[in-house]
Write a protein that holds these residues in place. Structure first.
Motif, short mmCIF file in Angstrom:
data_model
loop_
_atom_site.label_atom_id
_atom_site.label_comp_id
_atom_site.label_asym_id
_atom_site.label_seq_id
_atom_site.Cartn_x
_atom_site.Cartn_y
_atom_site.Cartn_z
N LYS A 145 0.85 -1.19 0.00
CA LYS A 145 0.00 0.00 0.00
C LYS A 145 0.88 1.24 0.00
N THR A 146 0.43 2.28 -0.67
CA THR A 146 1.22 3.52 -0.68
C THR A 146 1.21 4.19 0.69
N THR A 147 0.10 4.09 1.38
CA THR A 147 0.01 4.62 2.75
C THR A 147 -0.74 3.62 3.61
N ILE A 148 -0.52 3.72 4.90
CA ILE A 148 -1.25 2.90 5.88
C ILE A 148 -2.02 3.87 6.77
N SER A 149 -3.32 3.80 6.70
CA SER A 149 -4.15 4.80 7.38
C SER A 149 -4.39 4.39 8.83
N VAL A 150 -3.39 4.63 9.67
CA VAL A 150 -3.52 4.38 11.10
C VAL A 150 -3.25 5.69 11.83
N GLN A 151 -4.18 6.10 12.67
CA GLN A 151 -4.02 7.33 13.42
C GLN A 151 -3.73 6.99 14.87
N MET A 152 -2.50 7.22 15.30
CA MET A 152 -2.10 6.91 16.67
C MET A 152 -2.50 8.02 17.63
N TYR A 199 5.68 -4.87 9.25
CA TYR A 199 7.01 -5.31 9.68
C TYR A 199 8.06 -4.93 8.65
N HIS A 200 7.80 -5.21 7.38
CA HIS A 200 8.78 -4.91 6.34
C HIS A 200 9.04 -3.41 6.23
N ARG A 201 7.99 -2.62 6.39
CA ARG A 201 8.17 -1.16 6.36
C ARG A 201 9.02 -0.71 7.54
N LEU A 202 8.72 -1.23 8.73
CA LEU A 202 9.49 -0.85 9.91
C LEU A 202 10.94 -1.28 9.79
N ASN A 203 11.16 -2.49 9.28
CA ASN A 203 12.52 -2.99 9.15
C ASN A 203 13.31 -2.19 8.11
N ALA A 204 12.63 -1.68 7.11
CA ALA A 204 13.29 -0.83 6.11
C ALA A 204 13.67 0.52 6.71
N VAL A 205 12.77 1.07 7.53
CA VAL A 205 13.02 2.37 8.16
C VAL A 205 14.05 2.25 9.27
N SER A 206 13.98 1.13 10.02
CA SER A 206 14.82 0.99 11.21
C SER A 206 15.36 -0.44 11.33
N LEU A 414 11.14 10.55 20.05
CA LEU A 414 12.24 10.13 19.20
C LEU A 414 12.27 8.61 19.06
N LYS A 415 12.08 7.91 20.17
CA LYS A 415 12.10 6.45 20.13
C LYS A 415 10.91 5.89 19.35
N ALA A 416 9.83 6.65 19.30
CA ALA A 416 8.64 6.20 18.57
C ALA A 416 8.69 6.58 17.09
N SER A 417 9.66 7.40 16.71
CA SER A 417 9.63 8.02 15.38
C SER A 417 9.70 7.00 14.24
N ALA A 418 10.48 5.93 14.40
CA ALA A 418 10.59 4.95 13.33
C ALA A 418 9.26 4.24 13.10
N VAL A 419 8.58 3.91 14.20
CA VAL A 419 7.28 3.25 14.07
C VAL A 419 6.26 4.19 13.45
N PHE A 420 6.25 5.45 13.88
CA PHE A 420 5.34 6.41 13.28
C PHE A 420 5.60 6.54 11.78
N LYS A 421 6.88 6.55 11.40
CA LYS A 421 7.22 6.67 9.98
C LYS A 421 6.74 5.44 9.20
N ALA A 422 6.91 4.26 9.79
CA ALA A 422 6.46 3.03 9.12
C ALA A 422 4.95 3.01 8.93
N LEU A 423 4.23 3.65 9.84
CA LEU A 423 2.76 3.69 9.78
C LEU A 423 2.23 4.92 9.03
N ASP A 424 3.14 5.80 8.58
CA ASP A 424 2.71 7.04 7.94
C ASP A 424 1.73 7.81 8.81
N THR A 425 2.06 7.92 10.09
CA THR A 425 1.09 8.50 11.01
C THR A 425 1.69 9.68 11.77
#
Length: 428
Positions: A145-152, A199-206, A414-425
């Motif tokens: 998917k181009t984006t993942i629509s999750v709002q944290m 998982y693959h998005r997160l592993n690519a980012v971090s 800062l510690k959450a930033s990689a996960v937020f980036k993987a979720l596009d949120t």
């Protein structure tokens, strides 16, 4: 079962993607990925284990049941996880925070199929290794998917975090504790995600050395952990606590300055020393006398989003102490509690509003073939209950008397930033 080796025809990243998508048909999945960062203690580049022949799902008397399970399955590779809240059976503690995720406190399994990657070879252990290799090779990777629509959302507002911080620091000023790891939750409800894709998005980012993906039923762990909790190699126990975090710089010159500042920071050094002392004390209970030592202190390891200060403590295991006994003497990781350990956990239970669940616990494996194990600390990780569509991310940081509420709040982000980036949120 047989073990056969095959040539790796795809890139490692593509093979990982195919293997994880192929594994989605099973209720039990464990995937560990060192991302090419394996150190002297690492045993493989990556390993996928699926389909439980035997399993242990435990919510009470976890360590007793785990001891029995390992004894019942010699000569096996046994992956699994332990919840942070197993602390309640190790010490006289209780968790009062609400459990939104409903994970089991522990889960371990003997897999029917293991797929190991080493250099340019794939090693498969199964009834029919060739069939498994062909099935993975033929798996089509669905378009991402181009984006993942999750709002944290944040469980605490900024002002509520600061109030919790001040409450925690008051305990330090009264002398109840020296340091405590205060954690907060970010979450999403009605979250409909593809765990493998995330998982693959997160592993690519971090990419991290203790990256993992775990599935049991409708529960998923999606982890980009950089921290080893505890490993055993040739009778030696190894713990590598992280305490000390700084952002990455905009360029190499700024990076070098940030690292230099970390190594001169009284706050970062003091935090790390406290946890090193705690881990030394924990390991002493399982060690042959005189063998506990801090072999490396204050090493800086750099990851995509952060620099981390890591120390290494080792000892020789007392042969009278079982492997599960070692966990009883050391769990949970001191980097996620504070010091003194029991008092810090009590205070976290009073102040934090959510059960940590698998966060701050550990994922890894026991290898009863060669009497070894390796477990991470579950940080920088998403926990997902697919049935409830509930998605959770915890972050935390060490609170000392010198700590600043605003700086610690920013460190959590800062510690959450990689996960937020993987979720596009972005946070709501």
């Amino acid at each position: 079962m047989r073990i056969e080796s095959f040539d790796l025809l795809d890139s490692k990243d593509k093979f990982h993607q195919k293997a994880l998508h192929w594994s989605g048909q099973f209720d039990e999945i464990s995937f560990f990925n060192s991302n090419g960062m394996s150190d002297q203690w690492g045993r493989f580049e990556s390993v996928l284990a699926v389909k439980a022949l035997f399993s242990l799902r435990a919510n009470k008397n976890v360590l007793v049941q785990l001891e029995q399970f390992l004894e019942s399955h010699p000569a096996q590779f046994i992956p699994g996880f332990l919840s942070y809240d197993i602390k309640n059976e190790i010490e006289e503690l209780q968790t009062t925070g609400k459990d939104h995720l409903e994970f089991p406190e522990a889960f371990f399994f003997v897999p029917a199929i293991t797929v190991r990657l080493a250099k340019d070879k794939v090693y498969i252990e199964a009834e029919d290794p060739l069939k498994i290799y062909q099935a993975i090779s033929d798996t089509e990777i669905p378009p991402a998917k181009t984006t993942i629509s999750v709002q944290m959302q944040s469980r605490w507002t900024r002002s509520e975090y600061i109030k919790a911080f001040e409450n925690t620091q008051a305990h330090i000023q009264r002398g109840d504790i020296y340091e405590v790891n205060l954690c907060q939750e970010f979450f999403a409800e009605d979250a409909d995600i593809s765990p493998v894709e995330v998982y693959h998005r997160l592993n690519a980012v971090s990419p991290t050395p203790f990256s993992s993906f775990f599935k049991v039923g409708h529960h998923f762990i999606i982890s980009a952990s950089p921290e080893r909790f505890l490993a055993k190699r040739n009778g030696k126990l190894i713990s590598q606590p992280i305490k000390g975090t700084a952002r990455r710089g905009a360029n190499s010159v700024e990076d070098k300055q940030i690292v230099a500042d970390m190594l001169q920071s009284q706050k970062e050094i003091a935090e790390n020393v406290m946890i090193v002392d705690l881990v030394r004390n924990d390991l002493t209970r399982s060690a042959l006398p005189g063998t506990v030592e801090a072999t490396h202190l204050f090493e800086i390891q750099s990851f995509e989003q952060v620099h981390q200060m890591i120390s290494t403590i080792t000892c020789l295991q007392d042969p009278q102490i079982s492997n599960v006994g070692v966990f009883k003497n050391t769990f949970p990781a001191g980097s996620m509690t504070g010091a003194p350990k029991i008092a810090a956990m009590q205070i976290c239970d009073q102040i934090e509003v959510c059960k940590r669940s698998i966060y701050a616990g550990s994922i890894g494996y026991f290898d009863t073939i060669c009497d070894e194990f390796d477990f991470n600390v579950v940080i920088r990780s998403l926990l997902y209950n697919k049935e409830k569509q509930y998605l959770s991310l915890h972050t935390g940081g060490a609170i000392t008397n010198q700590a600043s509420a605003e700086q610690e709040y920013q460190e959590c982000l800062l510690k959450a930033s990689a996960v937020f980036k993987a979720l596009d949120t972005n946070l709501r």
